[in-house]
Design an enzyme around this catalytic site. Structure first.
Site, PDB file in Angstrom:
ATOM      1  N   SER A  39      -5.009  -6.038   2.895  1.00  0.00           N
ATOM      2  CA  SER A  39      -4.472  -5.598   4.193  1.00  0.00           C
ATOM      3  C   SER A  39      -4.218  -4.103   4.298  1.00  0.00           C
ATOM      4  O   SER A  39      -4.094  -3.586   5.401  1.00  0.00           O
ATOM      5  CB  SER A  39      -3.189  -6.356   4.534  1.00  0.00           C
ATOM      6  OG  SER A  39      -2.129  -5.925   3.715  1.00  0.00           O
ATOM      7  N   LYS A  80       3.291  -2.606   4.137  1.00  0.00           N
ATOM      8  CA  LYS A  80       2.600  -2.156   5.359  1.00  0.00           C
ATOM      9  C   LYS A  80       3.003  -0.725   5.671  1.00  0.00           C
ATOM     10  O   LYS A  80       3.881  -0.153   5.045  1.00  0.00           O
ATOM     11  CB  LYS A  80       2.967  -3.050   6.557  1.00  0.00           C
ATOM     12  CG  LYS A  80       2.728  -4.531   6.367  1.00  0.00           C
ATOM     13  CD  LYS A  80       1.274  -4.894   6.251  1.00  0.00           C
ATOM     14  CE  LYS A  80       1.135  -6.397   5.966  1.00  0.00           C
ATOM     15  NZ  LYS A  80      -0.147  -6.770   5.466  1.00  0.00           N
TER      16      LYS A  80
END
Length: 186
Positions: A39, A80
């Site tokens: 990701s 993230k």
């Protein structure tokens, strides 16, 4: 016999102090994390091992584009990038990030943009109102996060904005594998 016993006691004290220091540092200051999945490509690779600074956000707020580790709802910790801050409106339209209606460059996506094919998109269009929670602006004490590999990332587009008290810390140093050892910048 007493001298040998005193040596053992001294060694035991030294070992206990060392374990205490390691425990303190790991609980309150720094902690390792292993990147799990694609990701955050191309910035972070699957299985990269990083150090998380757990105290930095005790003395300052997260900044745009910091890479953070946070507790995801009912799941393991996620890693993230901070995109939106409290009080801001976020939208992506035609591959351009807008914060409060103004375009913002995302330099960490340049390699992905160069590599994409004409029919591919890096980030599907969205507005903050379309995300879970339906907010018009990011609430106080929350952030909006996205993975760099937007086509393969579970992030605020699915789980909503992240409360600051769920943020574990800032991840900015890759220490393993040795060929990837670096300080991660935006």
């Amino acid at each position: 016999m007493t001298k040998k016993k005193n040596q053992w006691i001294e060694w035991l004290k030294a070992i206990l102090i060392a374990f205490g220091l390691v425990f303190f540092i790991r609980m309150f200051l720094f902690s390792p994390i292993v990147v799990d999945g694609p990701s955050m490509l191309p910035t972070l690779h699957d299985r990269d091992q990083m150090i998380v600074n757990k105290f930095i956000y005790k003395i300052k707020e997260p900044e745009r584009f910091d890479i953070v580790v946070f507790h995801a709802p009912n799941q393991k910790d996620f890693i993230k990038r901070v995109i939106g801050l409290p009080g801001e409106h976020v939208k992506v339209k035609d591959e351009v990030l807008y914060i409060n209606g103004k375009p913002v460059e995302e330099p960490f996506l340049e390699d992905l943009k160069r590599a994409k094919k004409e029919y591919q998109s890096i980030t599907n269009d969205f507005t903050l109102e379309e995300l879970p929670g339906g907010y018009e602006e990011i609430p106080e004490d929350h952030i909006l996060v996205l993975g760099d590999n937007r086509g393969n990332s579970t992030d605020s587009r699915m789980i909503g904005v992240i409360p600051l008290d769920e943020v574990v810390g800032k991840a900015s140093v890759i220490y393993w594998p040795p060929e990837r050892m670096q300080i991660v910048r935006e």
